[in-house]
Write an enzyme that holds these catalytic residues in place. Sequence first.
Site, PDB file in Angstrom:
ATOM      1  CD  GLU A  22      -2.763   1.125   2.526  1.00  0.00           C
ATOM      2  OE1 GLU A  22      -3.690   1.946   2.596  1.00  0.00           O
ATOM      3  OE2 GLU A  22      -2.569   0.240   3.395  1.00  0.00           O
TER       4      GLU A  22
ATOM      5  CD  GLU B 202      -8.068   1.967   5.508  1.00  0.00           C
ATOM      6  OE1 GLU B 202      -7.350   1.189   6.153  1.00  0.00           O
ATOM      7  OE2 GLU B 202      -7.656   2.620   4.533  1.00  0.00           O
TER       8      GLU B 202
END
Length: 273
Positions: free
Chosen positions: A155, A256
């Site tokens: 990520e 998220e």
Amino acid sequence: MSLTAARFDVNLSLLFTELPLLGRPAAAAAAGFDAVELWWPWPDDPDPGKTALDDLRTALETAGTRLVGLNFYAGRLPGPDRGALSLPGAESERFRANIEVAADFAASVGCTALNALYGNRVDGVDPAEQDALALDNLVRAAAAADRAEATLLIEALNAAESPRYPLVDAEAAVAVVERVNEASGLSNARFLLDVYHLAMGGADLEAVISRHADVVGHVQIADLPGRGAPGTGALPLPDLLAHLDRAGYGGFVGLEHKPSSGGSAASFGWLAR
């Protein structure tokens, strides 16, 4: 944007945190979701023991929720840490101790995406030394993920919130994906495309999707500014999700984002719209 356009899962490390960990899967199910994701739930413990893991598995199964994404041990999240795998010393050892624990748990609940946060740069340590350590640990993680029939996710975060994290754009994260796949020979490392972090970095999101859709293994969304639910900011999230669909992404989209002012359960009104 609707549940027919993309498959959404709820991040239980940002949403429903007003509840104990074991109560969150049922709360997500009550809100209409059958898929969830988690940061490593024990930030001080890479191996919380069989009882804790069994209890979480039972909570997921009882609620009828599938865990579709799980972080490897990454230190204190939320907090000052941004991963452990590139940090020499005790934190890297904690990451290694967690690799099989996390992968075995993922396999036991059918979770097929394991996220490995890279870690911050450390004063006085050569970045090349950290990168070599990171590659070694990521190859280990890729092998464990492969045994669990899962992908290993890399990520990019944003420099404004994570100024010492070295992967702050899609190109840097994808370059690590390519190095891990080459070193491991497994080709199961993929890019976690977090729309919020990339937007915070000023990325052209449609261009990122067009360039890297073939290596995207998971997607996470939140609006900008504020990291709130879709519709609370200025990002064209319906258009971006449609672009992902056209580019061939058919996986989960993780919610998220922070809860709304009305609480976690009130954070999903945008889905009806």
